[in-house]
Design a protein around this motif. Sequence first.
Motif, PDB file in Angstrom:
ATOM      1  N   PHE A   1       0.834  -1.192   0.000  1.00  0.00           N
ATOM      2  CA  PHE A   1       0.000   0.000   0.000  1.00  0.00           C
ATOM      3  C   PHE A   1       0.880   1.257   0.000  1.00  0.00           C
ATOM      4  CE2 PHE A   1      -2.716   3.077   2.458  1.00  0.00           C
ATOM      5  CZ  PHE A   1      -3.623   3.313   1.432  1.00  0.00           C
TER       6      PHE A   1
ATOM      7  N   THR B   1       2.381   1.755  -3.412  1.00  0.00           N
ATOM      8  CA  THR B   1       1.374   2.253  -4.362  1.00  0.00           C
ATOM      9  C   THR B   1       1.130   3.743  -4.176  1.00  0.00           C
ATOM     10  OG1 THR B   1       0.287   0.098  -4.416  1.00  0.00           O
ATOM     11  CG2 THR B   1      -1.014   1.983  -5.156  1.00  0.00           C
ATOM     12  N   LEU B   2       1.027   4.179  -2.915  1.00  0.00           N
ATOM     13  CA  LEU B   2       0.814   5.604  -2.643  1.00  0.00           C
ATOM     14  C   LEU B   2       1.994   6.431  -3.126  1.00  0.00           C
ATOM     15  CD1 LEU B   2      -0.790   5.656   0.937  1.00  0.00           C
ATOM     16  CD2 LEU B   2      -1.928   5.907  -1.269  1.00  0.00           C
TER      17      LEU B   2
ATOM     18  N   THR C   1       1.896   6.628  -6.906  1.00  0.00           N
ATOM     19  CA  THR C   1       0.779   7.489  -7.334  1.00  0.00           C
ATOM     20  C   THR C   1       1.131   8.957  -7.132  1.00  0.00           C
ATOM     21  OG1 THR C   1      -0.776   5.741  -6.723  1.00  0.00           O
ATOM     22  CG2 THR C   1      -1.682   7.948  -7.031  1.00  0.00           C
TER      23      THR C   1
ATOM     24  N   ALA D   1      -5.704   9.446  -9.806  1.00  0.00           N
ATOM     25  CA  ALA D   1      -4.958   9.170  -8.574  1.00  0.00           C
ATOM     26  C   ALA D   1      -5.886   8.706  -7.459  1.00  0.00           C
ATOM     27  CB  ALA D   1      -4.186  10.415  -8.137  1.00  0.00           C
TER      28      ALA D   1
ATOM     29  N   THR E   1      -5.848   5.043  -5.655  1.00  0.00           N
ATOM     30  CA  THR E   1      -5.744   4.967  -4.203  1.00  0.00           C
ATOM     31  C   THR E   1      -6.890   4.151  -3.604  1.00  0.00           C
ATOM     32  OG1 THR E   1      -4.641   7.116  -4.144  1.00  0.00           O
ATOM     33  CG2 THR E   1      -5.563   6.295  -2.081  1.00  0.00           C
ATOM     34  N   GLN E   2      -8.114   4.378  -4.121  1.00  0.00           N
ATOM     35  CA  GLN E   2      -9.265   3.625  -3.624  1.00  0.00           C
ATOM     36  C   GLN E   2      -9.105   2.128  -3.883  1.00  0.00           C
ATOM     37  OE1 GLN E   2     -12.509   5.625  -5.623  1.00  0.00           O
ATOM     38  NE2 GLN E   2     -12.931   6.939  -3.848  1.00  0.00           N
TER      39      GLN E   2
ATOM     40  N   ALA F   1      -6.287   0.569  -4.173  1.00  0.00           N
ATOM     41  CA  ALA F   1      -5.228   0.079  -3.280  1.00  0.00           C
ATOM     42  C   ALA F   1      -5.779  -0.170  -1.880  1.00  0.00           C
ATOM     43  CB  ALA F   1      -4.086   1.090  -3.226  1.00  0.00           C
ATOM     44  N   ILE F   2      -6.662   0.724  -1.424  1.00  0.00           N
ATOM     45  CA  ILE F   2      -7.276   0.549  -0.090  1.00  0.00           C
ATOM     46  C   ILE F   2      -8.130  -0.711  -0.063  1.00  0.00           C
ATOM     47  CG2 ILE F   2      -8.930   1.515   1.544  1.00  0.00           C
ATOM     48  CD1 ILE F   2      -7.933   4.292   0.719  1.00  0.00           C
TER      49      ILE F   2
END
Length: 421
Positions: free
Chosen positions: A116, A119-120, A123, A137, A141-142, A144-145
């Motif tokens: 995570f 990924t952040l 991004t 973006a 992110t969503q 990835a969450i």
Amino acid sequence: MHPHNGEYDPNLSPVLNSAQCLTVALMAAPEMAWPIVRTTLTAQMLPLNLLGKIYDACATLDKAGQSPTVQAILDAIAEPEKEQLIDWRFGVPCLTVERVQDWAQTIRDHYTAQRFGATLAETAISLQTNQITVSEAVSVTQKAIESTTAGGIKTLAAKDYTANYLRYLETPSTSILTGIDTLDTYTGGLIPGDLNTIAGRPGGGKTDFALWIAAYIAGCRNTVLYVSMELSETEISERLFAAQGMINARALRDKSLSDSDKAKLGQTAHKLAQLPLHILDTPAQTAAGIEKAIMQTRPQVVFVDNLDLVRPVQRNTLRNYEIEEICHALKSIAKRNNCCIVALAQAARRNDIIGKPTLADLYGSSAIEHDSSFVLMLSPAANNPENSGSIDGLILKARRGRTGVVPLQADFAYHRWREVG
């Protein structure tokens, strides 16, 4: 070690969905996660080479369409590695559902946190360099969450658990009867995964009664394991021969058998030899030792005689804490191995003065009452001489039924029991 080969979901959710799945979570992690994996493993966890063996077994079972349960994995692993898995440290079985769940959650938390965070970071760089828009973006992110939280706590909606219960009702009953009709009616019998308790004063007939029930259950073709830390194999055999062959126990003990008794011996031996009844008479067993015997014999019902003689893993100055640890361990063992454990327990002598015993008279710890699905207390029947064999079976707790009294008659000369009325 085996890196991720594409056969398992990297977010580990299939592994974590079922407590019985023993596909080790870290095996599903890609190669980039191994540095974290190696720092996460501690001395209390399995060595990496053994985890590789588990992975191989899980992959084989997966390809065959079989569920990777504890027993399935042990059956698929070669004997030397199997012994290493079971006896790896201090004789404590390491291959348990709880242990693997702990590994799974630990590795998953470390791995998903790393993924995570990566990924952040990617991004943020892409956004700063205008390679993606703000909306893109947010979308990344969503996702990835959602991926990070996949496989976490899952609740059931009403339509799901009602459907599951209807399917459960269509399956055959797993309850095992004791042969004591009133006891079975009041408690629902012996259920796999349960811990039950038969209690009584010293010399009150607990072992006789438990052996009588054990022989009945084995006679119904259910595998039974009787763990005795007090009586030897010879003493247990004496009681079984007396009860099943109607041979006077004193004559067996003194070896003063009549001609008719000798004629019964061969028939009784043949009858007992057909029973799937196993005996473990090693003293001072630990809960882990009992589980090892269970894994070897695969019984439906296990009798532990008695609870006060089971040795704790770690000594404590307060015995009630030791009993609590042992009760919790036996309850977990029953669930892991899908068997019913019946533990024998001592009752305090104060009921000599105040009358009928209660749950408060259980010697050791309130954990006995708490962890038991039912508690049966054997007590001399009121207004009867204590040596008459008239016994009240007091059902003091019945989680799946109701409390009550089971009138019993014991013939101690032949170690036989029957229900009165």
